[in-house]
Structure formats: C-alpha cells, structure tokens
Design an enzyme around this catalytic site. Sequence first.
Site, PDB file in Angstrom:
ATOM      1  N   LYS A  69       0.131  -7.474  13.026  1.00  0.00           N
ATOM      2  CA  LYS A  69      -0.864  -6.512  12.555  1.00  0.00           C
ATOM      3  C   LYS A  69      -2.153  -6.717  13.340  1.00  0.00           C
ATOM      4  O   LYS A  69      -2.642  -7.839  13.447  1.00  0.00           O
ATOM      5  CB  LYS A  69      -1.095  -6.717  11.049  1.00  0.00           C
ATOM      6  N   THR A 115       0.818  -1.214   0.000  1.00  0.00           N
ATOM      7  CA  THR A 115       0.000   0.000   0.000  1.00  0.00           C
ATOM      8  C   THR A 115       0.849   1.261   0.000  1.00  0.00           C
ATOM      9  O   THR A 115       0.440   2.295  -0.526  1.00  0.00           O
ATOM     10  CB  THR A 115      -0.948  -0.033   1.220  1.00  0.00           C
ATOM     11  N   GLU A 128      -3.362 -28.200  28.805  1.00  0.00           N
ATOM     12  CA  GLU A 128      -4.583 -29.022  28.796  1.00  0.00           C
ATOM     13  C   GLU A 128      -4.414 -30.273  27.948  1.00  0.00           C
ATOM     14  O   GLU A 128      -5.211 -31.202  28.015  1.00  0.00           O
ATOM     15  CB  GLU A 128      -5.769 -28.203  28.262  1.00  0.00           C
ATOM     16  N   THR A 188       1.691  -4.185   4.405  1.00  0.00           N
ATOM     17  CA  THR A 188       1.578  -4.445   5.844  1.00  0.00           C
ATOM     18  C   THR A 188       0.940  -5.803   6.169  1.00  0.00           C
ATOM     19  O   THR A 188       1.063  -6.285   7.290  1.00  0.00           O
ATOM     20  CB  THR A 188       0.753  -3.334   6.536  1.00  0.00           C
ATOM     21  N   ASP A 189       0.276  -6.410   5.182  1.00  0.00           N
ATOM     22  CA  ASP A 189      -0.454  -7.647   5.492  1.00  0.00           C
ATOM     23  C   ASP A 189       0.459  -8.771   5.980  1.00  0.00           C
ATOM     24  O   ASP A 189       0.083  -9.541   6.869  1.00  0.00           O
ATOM     25  CB  ASP A 189      -1.215  -8.147   4.256  1.00  0.00           C
ATOM     26  N   TYR A 192      -8.124   0.963  -3.927  1.00  0.00           N
ATOM     27  CA  TYR A 192      -6.829   1.298  -4.535  1.00  0.00           C
ATOM     28  C   TYR A 192      -6.156   0.019  -5.009  1.00  0.00           C
ATOM     29  O   TYR A 192      -6.595  -1.088  -4.694  1.00  0.00           O
ATOM     30  CB  TYR A 192      -5.933   2.023  -3.522  1.00  0.00           C
TER      31      TYR A 192
END
Length: 341
Positions: A177, A25, A298, A104-105, A38
């Site tokens: 993120k 981006t 557990e 950023t993903d 975009y």
Amino acid sequence: MSAGGGRAPREAGRRRVRLLATGGTIAGRAASGVEPGYRSGEVAVEALIDAVPGLRELAALDGEQVAQVGSQDMDDALWLKLAARVQEVFDSDAADGVVITHGTDTVEETGWFLHLVVKSDRPVVLTGAMRPATALSADGPLNLYNAVAVAADPAARGRGAIVVLNDDLHCARDVTKSSTTDVHTFISPGPGLLGSASYGRVRYFRQPPHPHTTASGFSLDGIRQLPRVDILYAHAGMTADLVRASVSLGARGLVMAGVGNGNMSTAAVRALAEAAREGVVVVRSTRVVSGDVGRNIELDDDALGLVAADQLNPQKARVLLQLCLARGMERDAVQDAFHRY
Ligand code: ASP
C-alpha cells in the site's frame, strides 16, 4: 447464494466462487456519500454482493462472513482461521476459486500469508476498497466485480494469491500500500503488476517466479499459533532500548525496518547482534519503499549473525519469519528462505 457457507450448485460450464468477507472499508458505512469519517466492516456479505450489478452472471457465488473487522485488527489467529477456511473450501471441492474481501491496510500481509500456506492451485483473490460502500464513487463494487472475474478464470490457476484493486492484479508477494487515501494505492515495486482487469476482462503479464502455494515448503500443518516477531522502525538517533524491550518481552524474531539498505544506528546494530547471539533471529529489511536489502553491504551480516530480507518489506518479512520460526528453522535456513521466497 448462502450466507452460512452452503455449497453453490455445480452448473454445467459455470465456475463456482466462494466469497469470504472479513470487513474493511469495502464494507464500510458513512453518514453520507461525502462524509470522510466512516466505520469499517459494517456491511454484510449479502449486501456487498447485491450491490454489484451482474456479479452473479460471472460465477455461481456463495457468500460467507468469516470476520467483520477493520484490517488493522487482523492478527495471527485470524490469518490461521482464514487460511484454514480457504483450505477447507478447496479440499471439499466447494468452489473453483475464492475471493476474500479485506481492508486495504493489511491485505498485503494476509495475501502473502495465504500465498505461502494454502495448498491448492485454485485462485485465491483478495480485494478491498479505499472508499466506503456508501461513498459517492465507491470503488468497492468494480473491485469486487474484477476480483470475482479473476477467481472464476481458469487462467488464474497456479498464480497463488492475487490482490485485485483499481483494475490492477498484484502478486501477493510483491504488493504494498503506497497511499493513505488514493484509490490507486497499491503498487508492486520492482517486479511490477501481475496483470490487469477491465470490467471483468482479465489479462496476465507474468507468472510469479518464486515458490508459492503447492510449491511452498510452508503449510498450516501443526501450526496452532505463530511465534512473536516484532518490527522495529529505524530512524536517525535510534537507541538500543526498543531492541532490548522486544527481546525481554519474548520476541523470537525481530525485523528491522532499516534506513536505506537495511542500515541502523551503531547502538541498534550492537543490540541486534547481542539478540542474535541469544538465539533471536534478526532480519534486516528497509523502510524504503523499493529496492532489495542485500547481505554484507555496509554491515557484516556474517560476523553479526543477521539475516538480509532481500526483496521483502518489513511487514512481509515478519510473516515469512514467523512461518520459518514456526517450522523450527535456524538462522542460515531462514536466510535461504528469504532468498528463495
Ligand atoms: N482501515 C481500513 C481497513 O484496512 C482501510 C481500508 O480498508 O481501506 O480495514
């Protein structure tokens, strides 16, 4: 500056920073400054640099386009290519630090991969943006400014891969993120921030305590591709079907994004134990955003043959497991690696 990867001239007292652009981006373009839709990765590296006033005053800068993708399309092959390029830049003494512009993903995965395999103490800095380059109040230019300041800072040496966004410095191991749209999307739950940057003035709060880069046991040596590791997402009512599907499709490792402390339904546990008996290395992580996944809480990991992810979220656990498997490590050694790294 050169787009083709030429060497920035060594000028007395000036640090040399190589900017490796991969898309995202930060290089996105929209039809107008307030249009939410975009396309990622459209703006070339020279234009990214030119858009930031004063950037060239921070360091002697070189720009190089390594890829031009939305980071949802990052994959193992691109990680290997990018890591090899970073290593070449450092080995040939072409720069004192590297900045990688990235979507950023998945920047948390790429950063973590580089943190583990790059053999240099020179700064590897990743940055991106939540708003495209054409947006009103685009966040990319200041992020890039701060990232170059960190890469040019001698005090950043020896801290591994650092993700810089929204004035925050995160260790690539810890960052994740947390919001789909907020510019303050990155958090480092648990360990906290590595430092901060304010208009290029950088402060560090801590050293990353876990081994990385030059102290890491992982490297690119002999790795041409990474083994298949799938992530499965646990939920109420989970059946064994997807575990079996992954194994039959050839996964050599499985990461479970478990519920709570790495738990999952009894049906899924049985299928995972069966996969482990067949030689698939199975790591229990969690879909919860913070907290560790411990051994034998557990579930009886010893009896079931499972590995606990400790502090790593599923996407980070997948990267580490791929590197462990590429080195031929077996289950106990993988568990040690998850405790150590
Ligand atoms: N989908 C974009 C990417 O990861 C999002 C961003 O960069 O913020 O490339």
